[in-house]
Design an enzyme around this catalytic site. Structure first.
Site, short mmCIF file in Angstrom:
data_model
loop_
_atom_site.label_atom_id
_atom_site.label_comp_id
_atom_site.label_asym_id
_atom_site.label_seq_id
_atom_site.Cartn_x
_atom_site.Cartn_y
_atom_site.Cartn_z
N ASP A 112 0.85 -1.18 0.00
CA ASP A 112 0.00 0.00 0.00
C ASP A 112 0.89 1.24 0.00
O ASP A 112 1.74 1.40 -0.86
CB ASP A 112 -0.96 -0.04 1.20
CG ASP A 112 -2.03 1.04 1.12
OD1 ASP A 112 -3.05 0.81 0.46
OD2 ASP A 112 -1.83 2.12 1.70
N TYR A 164 -2.37 11.37 1.79
CA TYR A 164 -2.93 11.37 0.44
C TYR A 164 -2.88 12.77 -0.16
O TYR A 164 -2.58 12.93 -1.36
CB TYR A 164 -4.36 10.85 0.46
CG TYR A 164 -4.45 9.36 0.66
CD1 TYR A 164 -4.68 8.50 -0.42
CD2 TYR A 164 -4.30 8.78 1.93
CE1 TYR A 164 -4.76 7.13 -0.24
CE2 TYR A 164 -4.37 7.42 2.11
CZ TYR A 164 -4.60 6.60 1.02
OH TYR A 164 -4.66 5.24 1.20
N HIS A 204 -4.95 -7.56 -0.23
CA HIS A 204 -4.16 -6.34 -0.05
C HIS A 204 -3.35 -6.35 1.24
O HIS A 204 -2.29 -5.72 1.31
CB HIS A 204 -5.13 -5.15 -0.05
CG HIS A 204 -4.47 -3.82 -0.03
ND1 HIS A 204 -3.68 -3.37 -1.06
CD2 HIS A 204 -4.48 -2.82 0.90
CE1 HIS A 204 -3.25 -2.14 -0.78
NE2 HIS A 204 -3.71 -1.80 0.41
#
Length: 383
Positions: free
Chosen positions: A177, A303, A361
């Site tokens: 990630d 982000y 994931h």
């Protein structure tokens, strides 16, 4: 660099306040029979929050993580927390393991024993690692961040400094990630530090340099585009208005759980049954780490910073050129946005490409044995 021993401990008052809030949650309506179609299912979330309030044992989580040596230090003005699990074998390779969102170094706990002491887990001492697993700045015990600009490049530099401060002048790197762009930037900035780069997730949207897709790749790109259209609402919010989001998640434990659990369910190889791969205690250990550290907002800010970092190439030391550090990829079937080895090799020096039989994931938590075996196989003989 100074290192301060650290143990996770949450005051009783914080836990009491959490339980008070959970028992007084103001629940929204939900269309009957809609399940997870509109987002986190209310029936599941109510059951999870009831368990969180009345049965979940946070002290057991503390005991589990505190079984491993932890430290904090300051790098570039930011507190950084990390697990430093040294192997009993002096020739072990140093391994930097970097998690992502919504996760913490708790994701790696099942792998630490086999990685540091392979002999005790049916392996060979030549496969041993000294593991350094930091919390990303702004996440959990490394948070919150106190200023602007904590993007993947800056975090990569901080982690390189951390490894140097620990006495590791060359080391292996693993990322999942957010750990993938962080360690990819480390490979671009300081390739001489790494003996190899191992990833489970490659950058979304990679294309071949010749611009020509095979039929298989066209179908894969189309599937990725459909999934992005369905999944990336959280990215739009966290990369543009993370502060607005943070008020609700920092004030409501049910809201924090809903925001994380929906992604855990969507991104694991669970066929819709999250607790078939992660226990309630494991789910809540992650959610509660964000809650007690109040890092919903600062974790989301990564982000925001990343979007601006990658949009402004003038701040990127090596641009978006091919990563020349030897790279291995473990391809878990339910991982987000897969690509092909051919396309990946245009962007990374791929020397290992392993298709896994199962897993998603959060591979270290879902399939720790498969991930450990792949890390051993890729780094074996590298120094």
């Amino acid at each position: 660099m100074e290192f301060t021993p650290f143990e996770v401990h949450v005051d009783d008052a914080v836990i009491d306040d959490l339980r008070w809030r959970l028992r007084r949650t103001r629940w929204p309506d939900q269309i009957p029979g809609s399940g997870w179609d509109y987002g986190t299912d209310g029936t599941y979330l109510r059951e999870l929050c009831a368990y969180w309030a009345d049965e979940f044992d946070w002290r057991a989580v503390e005991t589990r993580i505190n079984a491993w040596p932890q430290f904090t230090t300051e790098i570039d003005g930011q507190r950084v927390h990390f697990i430093h699990a040294r192997s009993p074998y002096p020739k072990a390779r140093p391994l930097l393991m970097v998690h992502g969102w919504p996760s913490t170094p708790l994701e790696f706990l099942r792998t630490l024993g086999p990685l540091t002491d392979p002999v005790a887990h049916g392996g060979d001492e030549t496969d041993a690692f000294h593991v350094v697993a930091p919390s990303i700045p702004g996440y959990g015990w490394s948070g919150p961040t106190a200023g602007r600009g904590w993007h993947p490049g800056r975090i990569a530099a901080a982690f390189g400094e951390l490894m140097d401060g620990l006495g590791y002048d060359r080391f292996a790197a693993f990322g999942t990630d957010m750990g993938s762009p962080i360690n990819t930037e480390l490979a671009r900035r300081s390739p001489g530090l790494l003996i190899g780069l191992h990833l489970t997730l490659l950058q979304s949207g990679l294309r071949p340099l010749d611009g020509v897709l095979t039929p298989e790749e066209e179908a894969m790109v189309a599937a990725n585009d459909r999934r992005r259209g369905d999944e990336l609402g959280y990215v739009a919010i966290q990369s543009t208005r993370p502060q607005t989001l943070s008020y609700g998640l920092t004030d409501s434990p049910a809201g924090q759980a809903a925001w994380i659990v929906e992604k855990l369910r969507s991104w694991t190889d669970c066929d819709g049954d999250l607790e078939s791969v992660l226990s309630r205690d494991e789910i809540l250990a992650t959610v509660m780490t964000y809650w007690v550290t109040a890092t919903a907002g600062s974790s989301a800010r990564l982000y925001y910073e990343m979007a601006r970092y990658f949009a402004g190439t003038s701040t990127r030391p090596a641009g978006s050129g091919r990563v020349e550090v030897p790279t291995g990829v473990a391809v878990f079937p339910k991982e987000l946005y897969p690509t092909t080895e051919r396309i990946a090799n245009d962007h990374f020096a791929i020397e290992h490409w392993n298709l896994m039989p199962r897993g998603g994931h959060f591979a270290a938590a879902e399939e720790p044995g498969l991930l450990v075996d792949d890390l051993r196989a890729f780094f074996r003989g590298r120094a």
